[in-house]
Design a protein around this motif. Structure first.
Motif, PDB file in Angstrom:
ATOM      1  N   ALA A 177      24.398 -14.997  37.381  1.00 39.76           N
ATOM      2  CA  ALA A 177      24.934 -16.356  37.291  1.00 39.76           C
ATOM      3  C   ALA A 177      24.978 -17.023  38.654  1.00 39.76           C
ATOM      4  O   ALA A 177      25.230 -16.387  39.680  1.00 39.76           O
ATOM      5  CB  ALA A 177      26.340 -16.323  36.691  1.00 39.76           C
ATOM      6  N   GLY A 178      24.710 -18.314  38.674  1.00 37.09           N
ATOM      7  CA  GLY A 178      24.874 -19.110  39.877  1.00 37.09           C
ATOM      8  C   GLY A 178      23.690 -19.146  40.817  1.00 37.09           C
ATOM      9  O   GLY A 178      23.767 -19.754  41.875  1.00 37.09           O
ATOM     10  N   GLU A 192      30.995 -19.128  35.020  1.00 35.48           N
ATOM     11  CA  GLU A 192      29.650 -18.601  35.203  1.00 35.48           C
ATOM     12  C   GLU A 192      29.749 -17.075  35.175  1.00 35.48           C
ATOM     13  O   GLU A 192      30.266 -16.463  36.107  1.00 35.48           O
ATOM     14  CB  GLU A 192      29.056 -19.063  36.542  1.00 35.48           C
ATOM     15  CG  GLU A 192      28.870 -20.570  36.636  1.00 35.48           C
ATOM     16  CD  GLU A 192      28.361 -21.000  37.999  1.00 35.48           C
ATOM     17  OE1 GLU A 192      28.240 -20.127  38.889  1.00 35.48           O
ATOM     18  OE2 GLU A 192      28.114 -22.200  38.186  1.00 35.48           O
ATOM     19  N   ARG A 233      32.673 -17.954  40.866  1.00 32.95           N
ATOM     20  CA  ARG A 233      31.750 -18.189  39.753  1.00 32.95           C
ATOM     21  C   ARG A 233      32.470 -18.050  38.414  1.00 32.95           C
ATOM     22  O   ARG A 233      32.236 -18.829  37.480  1.00 32.95           O
ATOM     23  CB  ARG A 233      30.570 -17.224  39.838  1.00 32.95           C
ATOM     24  CG  ARG A 233      29.560 -17.577  40.902  1.00 32.95           C
ATOM     25  CD  ARG A 233      28.277 -16.784  40.749  1.00 32.95           C
ATOM     26  NE  ARG A 233      28.448 -15.379  41.062  1.00 32.95           N
ATOM     27  CZ  ARG A 233      28.260 -14.859  42.274  1.00 32.95           C
ATOM     28  NH1 ARG A 233      27.916 -15.638  43.287  1.00 32.95           N
ATOM     29  NH2 ARG A 233      28.419 -13.565  42.467  1.00 32.95           N
ATOM     30  N   ARG A 234      33.342 -17.062  38.320  1.00 34.39           N
ATOM     31  CA  ARG A 234      34.084 -16.877  37.070  1.00 34.39           C
ATOM     32  C   ARG A 234      35.022 -18.051  36.817  1.00 34.39           C
ATOM     33  O   ARG A 234      35.244 -18.447  35.680  1.00 34.39           O
ATOM     34  CB  ARG A 234      34.865 -15.564  37.118  1.00 34.39           C
ATOM     35  CG  ARG A 234      33.970 -14.323  37.062  1.00 34.39           C
ATOM     36  CD  ARG A 234      34.784 -13.042  37.037  1.00 34.39           C
ATOM     37  NE  ARG A 234      33.915 -11.879  36.966  1.00 34.39           N
ATOM     38  CZ  ARG A 234      33.398 -11.396  35.844  1.00 34.39           C
ATOM     39  NH1 ARG A 234      33.684 -11.983  34.698  1.00 34.39           N
ATOM     40  NH2 ARG A 234      32.611 -10.334  35.862  1.00 34.39           N
TER      41      ARG A 234
END
Length: 261
Positions: free
Chosen positions: A134-135, A129, A124-125
């Motif tokens: 997040a996500g 995100e 995600r990073r």
């Protein structure tokens, strides 16, 4: 000829069928007219039909339902290919790479088993995100998304110590809803949403899928309601003709019948 080769031929056949259906001159007018946005809701519908077949252990129908879901992937990939974005091979390659990346202990000799959530957080990073929430797809069913939001919050310590704490929160939200009853509609909707969110959190805290729990209750209600209809039909009556006390008595009687729990 191996089973793998036969499967590869069938996926190639399906990709060719999709290509012909989308042919601007000789394809199917309906398929040609579709866009990623117009097709997207069908993927959700097909996914639920897969889930339904699995829940009923309908192994005869499952290949057909899985095929319908696969077709949605192929359809989206074909439209993306036409737009010069990606193709089906890119889709397959992306998920294959992801599975290998998330299972280093299986596909990288000597590697230790990685933490699934830590690996996903790194991914995600990499997509820029950030944040604990997040996500999580906004298009998920609301109860499922509520449970996922609470689970993510739990990982960073924002959670009750035990299910009893969440249960008290549910009762508190119910009291707030009751206080708004008969008032402003938007306020009632807001408070009702809080009740449902807290119930989803309670389910998560008790390791229960709220969507599965609600599907179970839906099925139970359906069985009991249809049993009421059948019982009345034997006497030439319908539910709509009965008063509420009669229906309540019949409901209680149906609940006691075998298989109605």
């Amino acid at each position: 000829m191996t089973a793998q080769h036969a499967e590869e031929r069938q996926i190639d056949r399906l990709l060719n069928i999709m290509h012909r259906l989308r042919d601007p001159q000789n394809g199917c007018p309906w398929d040609v007219a579709q866009t990623p946005a117009t097709i997207a809701p069908f993927a959700i519908e097909e996914a639920y039909e897969v889930l339904d077949a699995i829940s009923r252990s309908d192994h005869a129908s499952l290949p057909d339902e899985l095929g319908d879901l696969l077709f949605q992937v192929v359809f989206q990939a074909q439209m993306a290919q036409e737009a010069g974005l990606f193709n089906f091979d890119d889709v397959a390659r992306t998920i294959a790479d992801k599975m290998e990346r998330r299972h280093p202990h299986i596909f990288s000799p000597g590697a230790e088993q990685g933490n699934w959530e830590n690996i996903k957080e790194t991914e995600r990073r990499g997509r820029a995100e950030f944040g604990a929430l997040a996500g999580i797809a906004s298009s998920l069913p609301a109860l499922s998304r509520a449970a996922k939001l609470c689970k993510r919050a739990e990982r960073v310590g924002f959670d009750w110590d035990n299910p009893q704490g969440v249960l008290q929160a549910v009762k508190s939200e119910l009291a707030e809803l009751e206080a708004e009853m008969g008032g402003d509609h938007d306020r009632i909707e807001d408070e009702l949403g809080d009740v449902l969110f807290s119930v989803a959190s309670l389910a998560r805290k008790m390791d229960i899928d709220p969507e599965a729990a609600l599907r179970r209750s839906n099925a139970k209600f359906t069985r009991r309601f249809e049993a009421m209809e059948t019982s009345l039909a034997h006497d030439g009556k319908t539910i709509a003709e009965q008063d509420l006390p009669t229906l309540e008595a019949l409901w209680k009687a149906v609940k006691k019948q075998p298989g109605m729990l």
